[in-house]
Write a protein that holds these residues in place. Structure first.
Motif, PDB file in Angstrom:
ATOM      1  N   MET A  30      30.631 -16.877 115.154  1.00 49.61           N
ATOM      2  CA  MET A  30      29.979 -15.485 114.643  1.00 49.61           C
ATOM      3  C   MET A  30      28.871 -14.762 115.534  1.00 49.61           C
ATOM      4  SD  MET A  30      29.132 -16.793 110.843  1.00 49.61           S
ATOM      5  CE  MET A  30      28.182 -18.540 111.249  1.00 49.61           C
ATOM      6  N   ALA A  31      28.809 -15.541 116.821  1.00 52.85           N
ATOM      7  CA  ALA A  31      27.737 -14.963 117.735  1.00 52.85           C
ATOM      8  C   ALA A  31      28.220 -14.076 118.826  1.00 52.85           C
ATOM      9  CB  ALA A  31      27.171 -16.289 118.493  1.00 52.85           C
ATOM     10  N   THR A  32      27.597 -13.274 119.284  1.00 53.40           N
ATOM     11  CA  THR A  32      27.802 -12.263 120.602  1.00 53.40           C
ATOM     12  C   THR A  32      27.213 -13.270 121.873  1.00 53.40           C
ATOM     13  OG1 THR A  32      25.550 -11.545 120.776  1.00 53.40           O
ATOM     14  CG2 THR A  32      27.135 -10.183 119.062  1.00 53.40           C
ATOM     15  N   LEU A  33      27.842 -12.835 122.872  1.00 55.64           N
ATOM     16  CA  LEU A  33      27.594 -13.504 124.278  1.00 55.64           C
ATOM     17  C   LEU A  33      25.928 -13.404 124.341  1.00 55.64           C
ATOM     18  CD1 LEU A  33      28.744 -14.917 126.446  1.00 55.64           C
ATOM     19  CD2 LEU A  33      28.784 -12.700 128.095  1.00 55.64           C
ATOM     20  N   GLY A  34      25.343 -12.507 124.240  1.00 56.70           N
ATOM     21  CA  GLY A  34      23.812 -12.168 124.199  1.00 56.70           C
ATOM     22  C   GLY A  34      23.071 -13.022 123.330  1.00 56.70           C
ATOM     23  N   GLU A  35      23.556 -13.562 121.917  1.00 54.95           N
ATOM     24  CA  GLU A  35      22.874 -14.391 121.003  1.00 54.95           C
ATOM     25  C   GLU A  35      23.423 -15.788 121.671  1.00 54.95           C
ATOM     26  OE1 GLU A  35      23.285 -12.015 116.812  1.00 54.95           O
ATOM     27  OE2 GLU A  35      24.960 -13.184 117.517  1.00 54.95           O
ATOM     28  N   VAL A  36      24.368 -16.092 122.138  1.00 55.80           N
ATOM     29  CA  VAL A  36      24.591 -17.566 122.930  1.00 55.80           C
ATOM     30  C   VAL A  36      23.381 -17.651 124.056  1.00 55.80           C
ATOM     31  CG1 VAL A  36      26.179 -18.766 124.114  1.00 55.80           C
ATOM     32  CG2 VAL A  36      27.035 -17.506 122.356  1.00 55.80           C
ATOM     33  N   LEU A  68      30.705 -24.891 122.244  1.00 58.57           N
ATOM     34  CA  LEU A  68      31.928 -24.823 121.572  1.00 58.57           C
ATOM     35  C   LEU A  68      32.348 -23.548 121.350  1.00 58.57           C
ATOM     36  CD1 LEU A  68      32.326 -27.858 119.263  1.00 58.57           C
ATOM     37  CD2 LEU A  68      32.886 -27.670 121.822  1.00 58.57           C
ATOM     38  N   HIS A  69      33.319 -22.877 121.876  1.00 55.60           N
ATOM     39  CA  HIS A  69      33.731 -21.591 121.261  1.00 55.60           C
ATOM     40  C   HIS A  69      34.342 -21.829 119.981  1.00 55.60           C
ATOM     41  CE1 HIS A  69      35.746 -17.910 120.638  1.00 55.60           C
ATOM     42  NE2 HIS A  69      36.903 -18.212 120.844  1.00 55.60           N
ATOM     43  N   CYS A  70      34.095 -20.924 119.243  1.00 55.55           N
ATOM     44  CA  CYS A  70      34.496 -21.040 117.534  1.00 55.55           C
ATOM     45  C   CYS A  70      34.594 -19.874 116.846  1.00 55.55           C
ATOM     46  CB  CYS A  70      33.364 -21.996 117.002  1.00 55.55           C
ATOM     47  SG  CYS A  70      33.402 -22.157 115.183  1.00 55.55           S
ATOM     48  N   THR A  71      35.487 -19.720 116.126  1.00 56.37           N
ATOM     49  CA  THR A  71      35.692 -18.535 115.241  1.00 56.37           C
ATOM     50  C   THR A  71      35.462 -18.985 113.757  1.00 56.37           C
ATOM     51  OG1 THR A  71      37.474 -17.427 116.700  1.00 56.37           O
ATOM     52  CG2 THR A  71      37.276 -16.757 114.190  1.00 56.37           C
ATOM     53  N   THR A  72      34.408 -18.635 113.093  1.00 55.63           N
ATOM     54  CA  THR A  72      34.050 -18.997 111.785  1.00 55.63           C
ATOM     55  C   THR A  72      34.667 -18.425 110.775  1.00 55.63           C
ATOM     56  OG1 THR A  72      31.691 -19.493 112.663  1.00 55.63           O
ATOM     57  CG2 THR A  72      32.064 -19.496 110.212  1.00 55.63           C
ATOM     58  N   ASP A  73      36.082 -18.619 110.687  1.00 57.67           N
ATOM     59  CA  ASP A  73      36.749 -18.172 109.455  1.00 57.67           C
ATOM     60  C   ASP A  73      37.939 -19.199 109.292  1.00 57.67           C
ATOM     61  OD1 ASP A  73      38.102 -16.398 107.576  1.00 57.67           O
ATOM     62  OD2 ASP A  73      38.979 -15.173 109.089  1.00 57.67           O
TER      63      ASP A  73
END
Length: 363
Positions: A150-156, A200-205
């Motif tokens: 759920m994050a953008t690169l900026g949030e990371v 960890l890359h992740c897609t929250t779905d």
């Protein structure tokens, strides 16, 4: 390179301790490195007004609140002690994701967990990020795994800056966005993050559609931040987890269950025991396949050269002194004789001895 395989039991025990022990048995039998649960006090995690996600509604009673669902999935702290001990007996690593401060303190101070997982939903929770950083700073072996769904690169990057601040030695400086940026901007802060943090890359779905996976984000993390990177997989099946391993994931995390048809929020997007075993076997095979990057023949290939390659041979009987030409020289198996690359050079000369039809030419 060895990929850390985390078998994510999560809340797939449905609040039943016996089922949680079965999940440990399954993860151990499959060959996973770690089995991971989720530790929380439901009343500290969500309010009565918090809604459920769409996927949670599909897997549980749609009319209940998120808090009601979480209360049914919560395990007592005493249960986690027994689960940790069961992991020790079976020789598999124990992890659990804390979702609030009280549970984090329990995992670190009472269970001695040194490898901590920060879930995707907490990536903007700066106070909680600092608590994790402080916990691992106290231990030489302490490590952090930050999931980034759920994050953008900026949030990371913002989360990493908070962790950099928290990982540096205590200076008495109060936390703030400016202090985080300063910590992330200095060499010591970056080095601390690179030493302690895996993204960890992740897609929250749940389940994640294949066209929403974006596996190359792992490489983007490495390039942008210089950290270890892996993948938390919520797709169906094992194909994407294997692809992540083939792309060099340092960590692969995957939900698993005893039975995908069980009620509960995560079962539908989880692997069943045989599938988990197949994933582990596949990742270990990929690791072996990625060991070497230099193109040289293997021992088996060297032995097969004579069978599969060709040599220059006499197309018909050739007398000593006879000129080689396109009619009396052919290319045929077996290998081991003169290379066909020498064909044109051979045509410039004469035979130094007699050759029978089909005989390897040796000049």
């Amino acid at each position: 390179m060895k990929t850390l395989i985390i078998a994510e039991a999560g809340v797939n025990h449905n609040g039943d301790e016996a089922m949680a022990h079965q999940l440990i048995e399954v993860a151990s039998a499959a060959g996973a490195d770690v089995v991971k649960f989720q530790t929380f006090k439901a009343d500290l995690l969500a309010t009565a007004e918090a809604p459920k996600a769409t996927y949670q509604k599909r897997g549980s009673q749609a009319e209940e609140s998120q808090l009601q669902m979480l209360r049914q999935l919560e395990l007592d702290y005493a249960v986690f002690r027994r689960l940790r001990d069961e992991c020790d007996r079976r020789g598999i690593g124990f992890m659990s994701t804390a979702f609030e401060s009280r549970s984090l303190k329990f995992l670190v101070e009472e269970l001695g967990v040194e490898q901590l997982k920060i879930p995707s939903g907490e990536i903007t929770n700066a106070p909680f990020l600092l608590e994790h950083a402080a916990a691992v700073r106290k231990s030489e072996k302490g490590r952090l795994i930050l999931s980034t769904g759920m994050a953008t690169l900026g949030e990371v990057e913002s989360a990493l800056s908070a962790l950099a601040f928290g990982l540096l030695a205590e200076s008495g400086e109060p936390p703030s966005s400016e202090a985080f940026e300063a910590a992330w901007g200095c060499r010591e802060g970056r080095e601390a993050v690179r030493a302690k943090v895996t993204l960890l890359h992740c897609t929250t779905d749940y389940p994640t559609p294949f066209d929403d996976v974006r596996l190359p984000v792992m490489q983007s993390y490495r390039q942008a931040f210089g950290v270890r990177a892996g993948y938390s997989d919520h797709t169906q099946g094992v194909a994407i987890a294997l692809a992540a391993a083939a792309l060099g994931a340092d960590v692969v995390e995957k939900h698993f269950t005893l039975d995908r048809n069980l009620p509960g929020p995560d079962h539908m997007a989880s692997l069943e025991p045989d599938e988990l075993r197949q994933m582990v076997v596949g990742i270990r095979a990929i690791e072996q396949a990625l060991q070497e990057s230099v193109k040289v023949p293997s021992k088996a290939e060297m032995a097969n050269r004579k069978v599969a390659r060709k040599s220059l041979v006499a197309a018909r009987a050739i007398k000593k002194g006879e000129r080689f030409d396109t009619l009396n020289v052919a290319v045929s198996r077996p290998g081991g004789g003169m290379s066909p690359f020498l064909y044109w050079r051979l045509l410039d000369g004469s035979a130094t001895r007699d050759y029978q039809a089909g005989e390897l030419i040796c000049e």
